[in-house]
Design an enzyme around this catalytic site. Structure first.
Site, mmCIF file in Angstrom:
data_model
loop_
_atom_site.group_PDB
_atom_site.id
_atom_site.type_symbol
_atom_site.label_atom_id
_atom_site.label_comp_id
_atom_site.label_asym_id
_atom_site.label_seq_id
_atom_site.Cartn_x
_atom_site.Cartn_y
_atom_site.Cartn_z
ATOM 1 N N GLU A 174 -0.333 5.063 0.830
ATOM 2 C CA GLU A 174 -0.631 6.032 1.878
ATOM 3 C C GLU A 174 -0.727 5.336 3.239
ATOM 4 O O GLU A 174 -1.363 4.296 3.380
ATOM 5 C CB GLU A 174 -1.937 6.750 1.575
ATOM 6 C CG GLU A 174 -1.853 7.669 0.365
ATOM 7 C CD GLU A 174 -3.181 8.339 0.082
ATOM 8 O OE1 GLU A 174 -3.576 9.206 0.877
ATOM 9 O OE2 GLU A 174 -3.812 7.987 -0.928
ATOM 10 N N ASP A 211 0.853 -1.179 0.000
ATOM 11 C CA ASP A 211 0.000 0.000 0.000
ATOM 12 C C ASP A 211 0.898 1.241 0.000
ATOM 13 O O ASP A 211 2.076 1.171 0.364
ATOM 14 C CB ASP A 211 -0.879 -0.036 1.254
ATOM 15 C CG ASP A 211 -1.786 1.161 1.369
ATOM 16 O OD1 ASP A 211 -2.268 1.658 0.335
ATOM 17 O OD2 ASP A 211 -2.012 1.616 2.505
ATOM 18 N N GLU A 252 -0.974 10.161 4.710
ATOM 19 C CA GLU A 252 -2.273 10.162 4.043
ATOM 20 C C GLU A 252 -2.536 11.519 3.390
ATOM 21 O O GLU A 252 -2.507 12.559 4.056
ATOM 22 C CB GLU A 252 -3.392 9.861 5.057
ATOM 23 C CG GLU A 252 -3.350 8.459 5.635
ATOM 24 C CD GLU A 252 -3.995 7.436 4.721
ATOM 25 O OE1 GLU A 252 -4.566 7.828 3.680
ATOM 26 O OE2 GLU A 252 -3.934 6.242 5.046
#
Length: 200
Positions: A9, A7, A15
């Site tokens: 963020e 992944d 984020e």
């Protein structure tokens, strides 16, 4: 052959929506896939807030330009890619990701795209495929790869559990508690050590 799927963020970079929430002064935009498992619902809700406040792609990109990867993320990726292929699989969008990928040394990224009007309003979004993270991992497995996957949010759990080895990285207490069988890492050095063992 093994391949690592990560992944973006919350794992490699902060984020985006939380950063934009702070920059815009709109606290509702702090909500992420750590809070809302249904990504389509989350994105439609976000677009409604942007429209309400008259904000578009330009304002978000200005915030993204100020975001740096987490300390150690670039070195972690660089070393990991000397040992195996790595794909960053994210529910972010091509219009958001480019400056972050540059700062990370241009890793391979699979993500989605935004629909943007001429005036810069974000009018919609196109997901690459349904359940894109899990679908990507299954596709890689179908062509002979053993997948090793990691993330921090609800929308990462499918790909994490589908592969040879899966882990959580800097996740929430709720997700950690709900998935007690998954290894959890807080530091890149510890994660790299564990991945070296899995790749050996």
């Amino acid at each position: 052959m093994k391949i690592v799927c990560l992944d973006m963020e919350g794992v490699l970079v902060p984020e985006i929506w939380i950063a934009f929430s702070k920059a815009s002064g709109i606290p509702e935009l702090k909500r992420t896939t750590r809070d809302e498992p249904d990504y389509n619902k989350l994105m439609n809700w976000r677009l409604g807030i942007l429209k309400e406040h008259g904000l578009g792609l330009k304002e978000i990109q200005e915030t993204i330009a100020t975001i740096d990867p987490f300390p150690g993320a670039r070195a972690f990726l660089d070393e990991l890619r000397t040992m195996t292929q790595v794909i960053v699989i994210s529910d972010t969008f091509t219009q958001f990701a480019k400056p972050l990928m540059e700062k990370l040394g241009w890793p391979t990224l699979f993500c989605n795209s935004l629909e943007v009007a001429e005036d810069g309003e974000i009018t919609g979004f196109r997901m690459r495929t349904e359940n894109s993270k899990l679908a990507t991992v299954k596709a890689l497995q179908s062509i002979g790869f053993e997948t090793i996957s990691g993330g921090d949010s609800y929308n990462d759990l499918g790909m994490i559990r589908a592969g040879k080895y899966g882990f959580l990285f800097r996740t929430t207490e709720t997700i950690r508690r709900d998935n007690p069988d998954l290894p959890v890492f807080e530091e890149f050095d510890d994660l790299l050590t564990a991945l070296k063992k899995e790749l050996a």
